[in-house]
Design a protein around this motif. Structure first.
Motif, PDB file in Angstrom:
ATOM      1  N   ASP A 139       9.583 -11.383 -43.087  1.00  0.00           N
ATOM      2  CA  ASP A 139       8.882 -10.619 -44.118  1.00  0.00           C
ATOM      3  C   ASP A 139       7.460 -11.137 -44.365  1.00  0.00           C
ATOM      4  O   ASP A 139       6.853 -10.842 -45.386  1.00  0.00           O
ATOM      5  CB  ASP A 139       9.702 -10.545 -45.416  1.00  0.00           C
ATOM      6  N   SER A 145      18.159 -12.589 -46.788  1.00  0.00           N
ATOM      7  CA  SER A 145      19.021 -12.242 -45.649  1.00  0.00           C
ATOM      8  C   SER A 145      19.798 -10.964 -45.945  1.00  0.00           C
ATOM      9  O   SER A 145      19.845 -10.039 -45.121  1.00  0.00           O
ATOM     10  CB  SER A 145      20.004 -13.385 -45.355  1.00  0.00           C
ATOM     11  N   THR A 183      22.656 -11.710 -59.043  1.00  0.00           N
ATOM     12  CA  THR A 183      21.365 -11.486 -59.709  1.00  0.00           C
ATOM     13  C   THR A 183      20.579 -10.459 -58.897  1.00  0.00           C
ATOM     14  O   THR A 183      20.415 -10.636 -57.682  1.00  0.00           O
ATOM     15  CB  THR A 183      20.541 -12.795 -59.723  1.00  0.00           C
ATOM     16  N   LYS A 197      12.162 -15.803 -58.475  1.00  0.00           N
ATOM     17  CA  LYS A 197      12.905 -15.974 -57.230  1.00  0.00           C
ATOM     18  C   LYS A 197      12.052 -15.345 -56.137  1.00  0.00           C
ATOM     19  O   LYS A 197      11.096 -14.627 -56.444  1.00  0.00           O
ATOM     20  CB  LYS A 197      14.253 -15.242 -57.310  1.00  0.00           C
TER      21      LYS A 197
HETATM   22  P1  NAP Z   1      19.243 -17.022 -50.822  1.00  0.00           P
HETATM   23  O1  NAP Z   1      17.903 -16.497 -51.050  1.00  0.00           O
HETATM   24  O2  NAP Z   1      19.577 -18.384 -51.277  1.00  0.00           O
HETATM   25  O3  NAP Z   1      20.233 -15.973 -51.456  1.00  0.00           O
HETATM   26  C1  NAP Z   1      21.585 -16.288 -51.626  1.00  0.00           C
HETATM   27  C2  NAP Z   1      22.224 -15.189 -52.404  1.00  0.00           C
HETATM   28  O4  NAP Z   1      23.606 -15.480 -52.548  1.00  0.00           O
HETATM   29  C3  NAP Z   1      21.664 -15.045 -53.818  1.00  0.00           C
HETATM   30  O5  NAP Z   1      21.524 -13.692 -54.104  1.00  0.00           O
HETATM   31  C4  NAP Z   1      22.743 -15.704 -54.673  1.00  0.00           C
HETATM   32  O6  NAP Z   1      22.807 -15.207 -55.988  1.00  0.00           O
HETATM   33  C5  NAP Z   1      23.960 -15.281 -53.902  1.00  0.00           C
HETATM   34  N1  NAP Z   1      25.190 -16.013 -54.196  1.00  0.00           N
HETATM   35  C6  NAP Z   1      25.428 -17.328 -54.058  1.00  0.00           C
HETATM   36  N2  NAP Z   1      26.695 -17.595 -54.405  1.00  0.00           N
HETATM   37  C7  NAP Z   1      27.267 -16.406 -54.775  1.00  0.00           C
HETATM   38  C8  NAP Z   1      28.547 -16.000 -55.245  1.00  0.00           C
HETATM   39  N3  NAP Z   1      29.533 -16.867 -55.439  1.00  0.00           N
HETATM   40  N4  NAP Z   1      28.754 -14.689 -55.488  1.00  0.00           N
HETATM   41  C9  NAP Z   1      27.769 -13.801 -55.333  1.00  0.00           C
HETATM   42  N5  NAP Z   1      26.540 -14.123 -54.897  1.00  0.00           N
HETATM   43  C10 NAP Z   1      26.301 -15.409 -54.634  1.00  0.00           C
HETATM   44  O7  NAP Z   1      19.662 -16.970 -49.264  1.00  0.00           O
HETATM   45  P2  NAP Z   1      19.075 -16.082 -48.083  1.00  0.00           P
HETATM   46  O8  NAP Z   1      19.069 -14.645 -48.430  1.00  0.00           O
HETATM   47  O9  NAP Z   1      19.776 -16.479 -46.843  1.00  0.00           O
HETATM   48  O10 NAP Z   1      17.579 -16.537 -48.017  1.00  0.00           O
HETATM   49  C11 NAP Z   1      17.248 -17.929 -48.011  1.00  0.00           C
HETATM   50  C12 NAP Z   1      15.814 -18.104 -47.651  1.00  0.00           C
HETATM   51  O11 NAP Z   1      15.682 -17.887 -46.264  1.00  0.00           O
HETATM   52  C13 NAP Z   1      14.851 -17.111 -48.265  1.00  0.00           C
HETATM   53  O12 NAP Z   1      14.468 -17.403 -49.563  1.00  0.00           O
HETATM   54  C14 NAP Z   1      13.713 -17.207 -47.309  1.00  0.00           C
HETATM   55  O13 NAP Z   1      12.935 -18.345 -47.590  1.00  0.00           O
HETATM   56  C15 NAP Z   1      14.431 -17.364 -46.006  1.00  0.00           C
HETATM   57  N6  NAP Z   1      14.568 -16.069 -45.345  1.00  0.00           N
HETATM   58  C16 NAP Z   1      13.416 -15.498 -44.933  1.00  0.00           C
HETATM   59  C17 NAP Z   1      13.470 -14.281 -44.328  1.00  0.00           C
HETATM   60  C18 NAP Z   1      12.187 -13.685 -43.888  1.00  0.00           C
HETATM   61  O14 NAP Z   1      12.136 -12.508 -43.678  1.00  0.00           O
HETATM   62  N7  NAP Z   1      11.099 -14.464 -43.735  1.00  0.00           N
HETATM   63  C19 NAP Z   1      14.672 -13.623 -44.132  1.00  0.00           C
HETATM   64  C20 NAP Z   1      15.839 -14.238 -44.549  1.00  0.00           C
HETATM   65  C21 NAP Z   1      15.773 -15.467 -45.166  1.00  0.00           C
HETATM   66  P3  NAP Z   1      21.800 -15.729 -57.122  1.00  0.00           P
HETATM   67  O15 NAP Z   1      20.507 -15.021 -56.850  1.00  0.00           O
HETATM   68  O16 NAP Z   1      22.426 -15.327 -58.391  1.00  0.00           O
HETATM   69  O17 NAP Z   1      21.704 -17.206 -56.952  1.00  0.00           O
END
Ligand code: NAP
Length: 529
Positions: A63, A189, A210, A295
């Motif tokens: 992104d 993701s 959230t 966030k």
């Molecule tokens: P993340 O941003 O940490 O999101 C994790 C999600 O899981 C959050 O929505 C969280 O909710 C939810 N969650 C955790 N425990 C849960 C539960 N028990 N029940 C329901 N929901 C739960 O992880 P990610 O999406 O893999 O992304 C991580 C990072 O990777 C990003 O911030 C970014 O830096 C990077 N990334 C980048 C790209 C890109 O395009 N450059 C793409 C993918 C990932 P809460 O919000 O309530 O905590």
């Protein structure tokens, strides 16, 4: 720990880089360009690419615009197929960089680093990896903040009869077509996974704890005309990258100092939601109640349209319990599913590699952080008690809105200067006061001073206090269990570049070896071709 971490039987190198993702590969390139040959890159998997190799989920893309999400020394502008790159293009780019920059001979693949221990007597690191033992004067930890998947404990998960996996460990053997798939999480993701899965699944149950703020992602194909222009006029690509950088650099000030200035983005995100989701009840569930930017802001043009599809359900609660194929949410909602995908992020504030690094006095990095003031490093790179260990993308080097490659490149300048400090060329030429040893007169290591670390972190905390990440009324992985922001850099990328352009010798204690070890080294230094 001899025998379990490196030891006398291993090979010695000047620098051992752990990890061959964006940062580790960048380190290898800059080391070579800086004239270093005596180094290896230890990579646990069978190839380069890091997060772009591990994440194979459907829809995986970046992104951050392609031009900005490239090394400045390898713009690749003429062959990026899209304005926002897909995962396979970034992976191919990194493979190409490894080839063209001559990094391959330094790569040691399938070497899972299990222990890294500082030998105080010999002033070197002993490394035990699945592929053998090594010793190194300097270890560069390039393991990435987003490499260890985090799966929340869910009661009864073991009773689920279908496939269960994390987004970064996609099970391609599981055929999800025509299935009811539960996706847990709504981070960067998940917003890419949900639209891709929704196209073929019988149903999606999205567990949203959230709601995220989502802005459109202006992705499109790069035209043939543009490509020819970049080939003919490389300055055009540099200019485009510069504009992308500059715009984000300006917005950074809103994140760090004037969060209210982000309200225009909130209006844009609300309009984006309104355009795609007509049902007011669903729209209410998808509307965040915290400041945008608190966030990570997500970019997607197909996430909201996917959520509006009749076979996609949003459960506005966490997944709390599994009873067979029945999933129970925190608010009591029960849904049935055939597969579960955890898009629940990574262990960012407690990285597993920190348990494997043992510094002065026998404490692991994780223990030092736990028993001290949490995950901290001087200039995002070094930690007292862990001499000659440099982290890339260490504590407080993350960004909220722009390309991490900018931070990586700044840190690589710091790494090269650090190595220069360790290698004075002759009497009077060393940058460390009083330095002037000739070759073989004893090893030198640099250990950051606790007071330098404290001063650096006081500066960070003061600036973070005003940022949207700390004041935006949300819970995020940017903050550790004590509520301290240990992940993000509270400033512009330019400010960071200036802060790490050179190593300040005054911030380090200089450790010198007895020389005895060098007089009769057990493991002679050896250049890697
Ligand atoms: P993340 O941003 O940490 O999101 C994790 C999600 O899981 C959050 O929505 C969280 O909710 C939810 N969650 C955790 N425990 C849960 C539960 N028990 N029940 C329901 N929901 C739960 O992880 P990610 O999406 O893999 O992304 C991580 C990072 O990777 C990003 O911030 C970014 O830096 C990077 N990334 C980048 C790209 C890109 O395009 N450059 C793409 C993918 C990932 P809460 O919000 O309530 O905590």
């Amino acid at each position: 720990m001899r025998g379990t971490a490196g030891g006398s039987g291993g090979r010695h190198v000047r620098v051992a880089v752990i990890g061959a993702g964006f940062s580790g590969l960048g380190a290898a390139v800059m080391l070579r360009r800086g004239g270093h040959r005596d180094f290896v890159v230890l990579e646990r998997s069978a190839g380069v690419g890091g997060t772009w190799r591990d994440n194979t989920y459907p829809g995986c893309a970046c992104d951050v615009p392609s031009h900005l999400y490239s090394y400045s020394f390898a713009p690749g502008a003429e062959w990026w197929p899209r304005t926002f790159s897909e995962r396979q293009d970034i992976r191919l780019y990194l493979e190409t960089v490894a080839d063209t920059e001559g990094v391959r001979p330094h790569l040691r693949l399938r070497q899972d680093v299990r222990a890294v221990r500082w030998n105080e007597a010999r002033l070197l690191w002993e490394i035990a990896s699945s592929g053998g033992d090594w010793t190194a004067d300097v270890v560069v930890c390039a393991t990435g903040p987003l490499s260890a998947p985090s799966v929340p404990p869910v009661r009864g998960l073991g009773s689920f009869p279908g496939p269960v996996f994390h987004s970064a460990r996609w099970d391609h053997g599981a055929d999800l077509r025509g299935k009811r798939v539960a996706v847990i999480g709504t981070g960067a993701s998940a917003v890419q996974i949900v639209p891709a899965l929704a196209a073929t699944a019988a149903g999606i149950r999205l567990f949203q704890r959230t709601p995220p703020w989502v802005l459109p992602r202006p992705d499109r194909r790069v035209t043939e005309l543009e490509r020819r222009m970049y080939q003919r006029f490389p300055a055009a690509a540099v200019l485009r990258r510069g504009v992308q950088w500059g715009v984000r650099e300006l917005v950074t000030h809103a994140f760090t100092r004037f969060p209210r200035a982000l309200s225009g983005y909130e209006a844009l995100a609300r309009a984006h939601l309104r355009r795609a989701v007509k049902d007011p009840e669903l729209r209410a569930r998808l509307t965040p109640d915290y400041r945008i930017g608190c966030k990570r802001i997500l970019l997607s043009s197909d996430y909201y349209p996917a959520l509006a599809l009749p076979h996609v359900d949003v459960v506005a609660s966490s997944l709390d319990e599994v009873r067979g194929s029945r999933l129970i949410a925190g608010d009591g909602t029960a849904v049935d599913a055939d597969a579960i995908v955890f898009a629940t992020g990574f262990k960012v504030t407690d990285p597993p590699i920190a348990d494997r690094i043992v510094g002065t006095g026998g404490a692991t990095l994780a223990e030092a952080w736990r028993e001290g003031e949490g995950m901290r490093a001087l200039r995002g790179a070094t930690v007292p008690g862990f001499p000659n260990l440099m982290m890339l993308l260490g504590p407080n080097t993350g960004l909220g809105n722009t390309s991490m490659v900018l931070m990586i490149e700044s840190q690589l300048a710091y790494l090269l200067d650090y190595l220069r400090l360790l290698e004075p060329r002759g009497p009077g030429e060393g940058r460390i006061p009083g330095e002037g040893r000739g070759p073989g007169e004893g090893r030198v290591a640099l250990d950051p001073l606790p007071e330098a670390l404290r001063a650096w972190n006081e500066g960070l905390d003061a600036r973070l206090g005003r940022s949207v990440w700390n004041t935006g009324a949300c819970v995020s992985w940017y903050l550790d269990a004590d509520g301290r922001n240990t992940t993000l850099w509270p400033g512009s990328t330019r400010r960071f570049r200036r802060a790490v352009r050179r190593v300040d010798p005054g911030e380090y204690a200089r450790l010198t070896g007895s020389g005895a070890d060098d007089a009769a080294p057990e493991v002679p230094a050896r250049a890697v071709p």
